[in-house]
Motif scaffolding. Structure first.
Motif, PDB file in Angstrom:
ATOM      1  N   ILE A  35       0.698  -0.975   0.306  1.00 39.33           N
ATOM      2  CA  ILE A  35       0.329  -0.011  -0.074  1.00 39.33           C
ATOM      3  C   ILE A  35       0.543   0.947   0.209  1.00 39.33           C
ATOM      4  O   ILE A  35       0.930   1.940  -0.372  1.00 39.33           O
ATOM      5  N   LEU A  36       2.112   1.620   0.828  1.00 36.22           N
ATOM      6  CA  LEU A  36       2.623   2.907   1.056  1.00 36.22           C
ATOM      7  C   LEU A  36       3.411   2.510  -0.207  1.00 36.22           C
ATOM      8  O   LEU A  36       3.585   3.671  -0.836  1.00 36.22           O
ATOM      9  N   LEU A  37       4.157   1.377  -1.343  1.00 37.17           N
ATOM     10  CA  LEU A  37       5.181   1.582  -2.156  1.00 37.17           C
ATOM     11  C   LEU A  37       3.782   2.008  -3.552  1.00 37.17           C
ATOM     12  O   LEU A  37       4.080   2.982  -4.195  1.00 37.17           O
ATOM     13  N   VAL A 114       8.514   0.590 -21.329  1.00 37.68           N
ATOM     14  CA  VAL A 114       8.308   1.566 -21.842  1.00 37.68           C
ATOM     15  C   VAL A 114       9.194   2.640 -20.706  1.00 37.68           C
ATOM     16  O   VAL A 114       9.996   3.440 -22.316  1.00 37.68           O
ATOM     17  N   GLN A 115      10.022   2.469 -19.166  1.00 38.49           N
ATOM     18  CA  GLN A 115      11.029   2.892 -18.491  1.00 38.49           C
ATOM     19  C   GLN A 115      11.245   1.759 -17.660  1.00 38.49           C
ATOM     20  O   GLN A 115       9.482   2.140 -17.033  1.00 38.49           O
ATOM     21  N   VAL A 116      11.963   1.873 -17.273  1.00 43.02           N
ATOM     22  CA  VAL A 116      12.580   1.200 -15.689  1.00 43.02           C
ATOM     23  C   VAL A 116      12.806   2.167 -14.703  1.00 43.02           C
ATOM     24  O   VAL A 116      13.195   3.047 -15.196  1.00 43.02           O
ATOM     25  N   THR A 117      12.048   2.748 -14.090  1.00 43.35           N
ATOM     26  CA  THR A 117      11.434   3.553 -12.697  1.00 43.35           C
ATOM     27  C   THR A 117      11.009   2.369 -11.346  1.00 43.35           C
ATOM     28  O   THR A 117      11.523   1.209 -11.633  1.00 43.35           O
ATOM     29  N   SER A 118      11.460   3.317 -10.111  1.00 42.13           N
ATOM     30  CA  SER A 118      11.059   2.829  -9.133  1.00 42.13           C
ATOM     31  C   SER A 118       9.870   2.347  -9.051  1.00 42.13           C
ATOM     32  O   SER A 118       9.702   1.453  -7.898  1.00 42.13           O
ATOM     33  N   LEU A 119       9.076   1.683  -9.854  1.00 41.70           N
ATOM     34  CA  LEU A 119       7.874   1.036 -10.454  1.00 41.70           C
ATOM     35  C   LEU A 119       8.125  -0.137 -10.111  1.00 41.70           C
ATOM     36  O   LEU A 119       6.941  -0.651 -10.083  1.00 41.70           O
ATOM     37  N   LEU A 120       9.506  -0.566 -10.444  1.00 34.66           N
ATOM     38  CA  LEU A 120       9.829  -1.670 -10.313  1.00 34.66           C
ATOM     39  C   LEU A 120       9.711  -2.478  -8.568  1.00 34.66           C
ATOM     40  O   LEU A 120       9.417  -3.629  -8.711  1.00 34.66           O
ATOM     41  N   ALA A 121       9.975  -1.984  -8.188  1.00 41.75           N
ATOM     42  CA  ALA A 121       9.932  -2.229  -6.605  1.00 41.75           C
ATOM     43  C   ALA A 121       8.371  -2.545  -5.789  1.00 41.75           C
ATOM     44  O   ALA A 121       7.277  -3.217  -5.547  1.00 41.75           O
ATOM     45  N   VAL A 122       7.423  -1.818  -6.873  1.00 39.17           N
ATOM     46  CA  VAL A 122       6.222  -1.963  -6.523  1.00 39.17           C
ATOM     47  C   VAL A 122       5.490  -3.622  -6.915  1.00 39.17           C
ATOM     48  O   VAL A 122       5.202  -3.816  -6.813  1.00 39.17           O
ATOM     49  N   ALA A 123       6.766  -3.283  -8.107  1.00 37.06           N
ATOM     50  CA  ALA A 123       5.938  -5.004  -8.916  1.00 37.06           C
ATOM     51  C   ALA A 123       6.536  -5.759  -7.978  1.00 37.06           C
ATOM     52  O   ALA A 123       5.965  -7.045  -7.999  1.00 37.06           O
ATOM     53  N   ILE A 124       8.186  -5.652  -8.095  1.00 31.93           N
ATOM     54  CA  ILE A 124       8.627  -6.674  -7.169  1.00 31.93           C
ATOM     55  C   ILE A 124       7.646  -6.580  -5.339  1.00 31.93           C
ATOM     56  O   ILE A 124       7.534  -7.633  -4.984  1.00 31.93           O
ATOM     57  N   GLY A 125       7.546  -6.112  -4.740  1.00 30.44           N
ATOM     58  CA  GLY A 125       6.808  -5.923  -3.932  1.00 30.44           C
ATOM     59  C   GLY A 125       5.339  -7.079  -3.940  1.00 30.44           C
ATOM     60  O   GLY A 125       4.955  -7.942  -3.281  1.00 30.44           O
ATOM     61  N   THR A 127       5.077  -8.683  -7.127  1.00 32.23           N
ATOM     62  CA  THR A 127       5.478 -10.364  -6.632  1.00 32.23           C
ATOM     63  C   THR A 127       5.708 -10.866  -5.149  1.00 32.23           C
ATOM     64  O   THR A 127       5.009 -11.937  -5.048  1.00 32.23           O
ATOM     65  N   ILE A 128       5.769 -10.132  -4.523  1.00 34.56           N
ATOM     66  CA  ILE A 128       6.671 -10.742  -2.648  1.00 34.56           C
ATOM     67  C   ILE A 128       5.486 -11.760  -1.931  1.00 34.56           C
ATOM     68  O   ILE A 128       4.738 -12.557  -1.737  1.00 34.56           O
ATOM     69  N   SER A 129       4.378 -10.959  -2.049  1.00 34.92           N
ATOM     70  CA  SER A 129       2.630 -10.782  -1.247  1.00 34.92           C
ATOM     71  C   SER A 129       1.892 -12.329  -2.363  1.00 34.92           C
ATOM     72  O   SER A 129       1.696 -12.879  -1.567  1.00 34.92           O
ATOM     73  N   ALA A 130       2.182 -12.227  -3.571  1.00 29.80           N
ATOM     74  CA  ALA A 130       1.159 -12.704  -4.758  1.00 29.80           C
ATOM     75  C   ALA A 130       1.843 -14.633  -3.959  1.00 29.80           C
ATOM     76  O   ALA A 130       1.918 -15.781  -3.878  1.00 29.80           O
ATOM     77  N   ILE A 131       3.499 -14.326  -4.255  1.00 31.44           N
ATOM     78  CA  ILE A 131       4.347 -15.824  -3.535  1.00 31.44           C
ATOM     79  C   ILE A 131       3.883 -16.253  -2.012  1.00 31.44           C
ATOM     80  O   ILE A 131       3.410 -17.345  -2.288  1.00 31.44           O
ATOM     81  N   PHE A 132       3.773 -15.408  -1.074  1.00 29.35           N
ATOM     82  CA  PHE A 132       3.317 -15.516  -0.048  1.00 29.35           C
ATOM     83  C   PHE A 132       1.548 -16.285   0.055  1.00 29.35           C
ATOM     84  O   PHE A 132       2.098 -16.985   1.033  1.00 29.35           O
ATOM     85  N   TYR A 133       1.141 -15.099  -0.259  1.00 31.83           N
ATOM     86  CA  TYR A 133      -0.100 -15.996  -0.642  1.00 31.83           C
ATOM     87  C   TYR A 133      -0.155 -17.116  -1.159  1.00 31.83           C
ATOM     88  O   TYR A 133      -1.613 -17.698  -0.556  1.00 31.83           O
ATOM     89  N   GLY A 134       0.149 -17.023  -2.414  1.00 37.53           N
ATOM     90  CA  GLY A 134       0.577 -19.094  -2.713  1.00 37.53           C
ATOM     91  C   GLY A 134       0.439 -19.678  -2.897  1.00 37.53           C
ATOM     92  O   GLY A 134       0.323 -20.801  -2.219  1.00 37.53           O
ATOM     93  N   THR A 135       1.845 -19.119  -1.842  1.00 37.16           N
ATOM     94  CA  THR A 135       2.756 -20.227  -1.248  1.00 37.16           C
ATOM     95  C   THR A 135       0.782 -20.918  -0.085  1.00 37.16           C
ATOM     96  O   THR A 135       1.116 -22.138   0.489  1.00 37.16           O
TER      97      THR A 135
END
Length: 167
Positions: A35-37, A114-125, A127-135
Motif C-alpha cells: 500500500i505504501l509502495l 516503457v521505462q525502468v523506474t522505481s515502479l519496479l519496486a512496486v512490482a517486486i513487492g 510479487t512477494i505478496s503473491a508468492i506468500f499468498y500462493g504458498t
C-alpha cells in the motif's frame, strides 16, 4: 495516563504472527508495505514526461484498492458502492489474493517496457505478496487476519475513561 503506541498495537500478537508460519499473514504484512509502495512511488513517478504517468496513476489506484482489500474495516466505514464492496469481499481466500496480486504485479512489470523506474519496486513487492499468498494456498493453510491492532476486549486496550483524561 499517557497515550502510547503500545496501547493500540498488539506486540505479542505481532510476534505470534511471525512465529505462526501461516503465509497468509506474511502476505498481509507485505500487503501493508505494498500500500505504501504503490501510493508513494505512484506519486513520485507521476512527474515523468512519458507514458510512465499512466502506470503511476495505475499504481496509485492499486494502492487505494489494496487499502480496502487489506483493511476490511474500511469497507464498513467508507461510503462505497455495493459492487465495489462485493468485489473486494471476493478476495477473502489465499487463492484469490494470489490472483489479485499477480495481476497487479503484471501491470507494473508492463511499465518496464516503457521505462525502468522505481515502479519496479512496486512490482517486486506485489510479487512477494503473491508468492506468500500462493504458498499459503498451495499448503492449504487457513486464511487468517493479522494481530497487529489490539482487540478492544483486551485488558491492555486504551479505555474510554483514559481517553477522556488525555483530552
Amino acid at each position: 495516563m499517557a497515550l502510547s503506541w503500545k496501547s493500540f498495537v498488539n506486540v505479542p500478537g505481532i510476534l505470534a504472527d511471525l512465529r505462526s508460519f501461516n503465509f497468509s499473514v506474511y502476505g498481509r504484512w507485505f500487503g501493508y508495505i505494498n500500500i505504501l509502495l504503490c501510493l508513494a512511488l505512484g506519486i513520485a513517478n507521476i512527474f515523468h514526461f512519458s507514458i510512465v504517468i499512466a502506470f503511476a496513476i495505475v499504481a496509485i489506484v492499486q494502492g487505494l484498492l489494496l487499502i480496502f482489500v487489506e483493511v476490511p474495516i474500511l469497507l464498513k466505514i467508507c461510503p462505497l458502492s455495493d459492487n465495489f464492496i462485493g468485489l473486494v469481499k471476493k478476495c477473502d481466500t489465499n487463492g484469490r489474493r494470489t490472483l489479485l496480486y499477480t495481476a497487479l504485479a503484471i501491470v507494473q512489470y508492463a511499465s518496464l517496457s516503457v521505462q525502468v523506474t522505481s515502479l519496479l519496486a512496486v512490482a517486486i513487492g506485489l510479487t512477494i505478496s503473491a508468492i506468500f499468498y500462493g504458498t499459503g494456498y498451495l499448503k492449504k493453510q487457513e486464511f487468517l487476519e493479522g494481530n497487529v491492532i489490539r482487540n478492544p476486549t483486551d485488558p491492555a486496550f486504551m479505555r474510554e475513561a483514559a481517553v477522556r483524561e488525555v483530552l
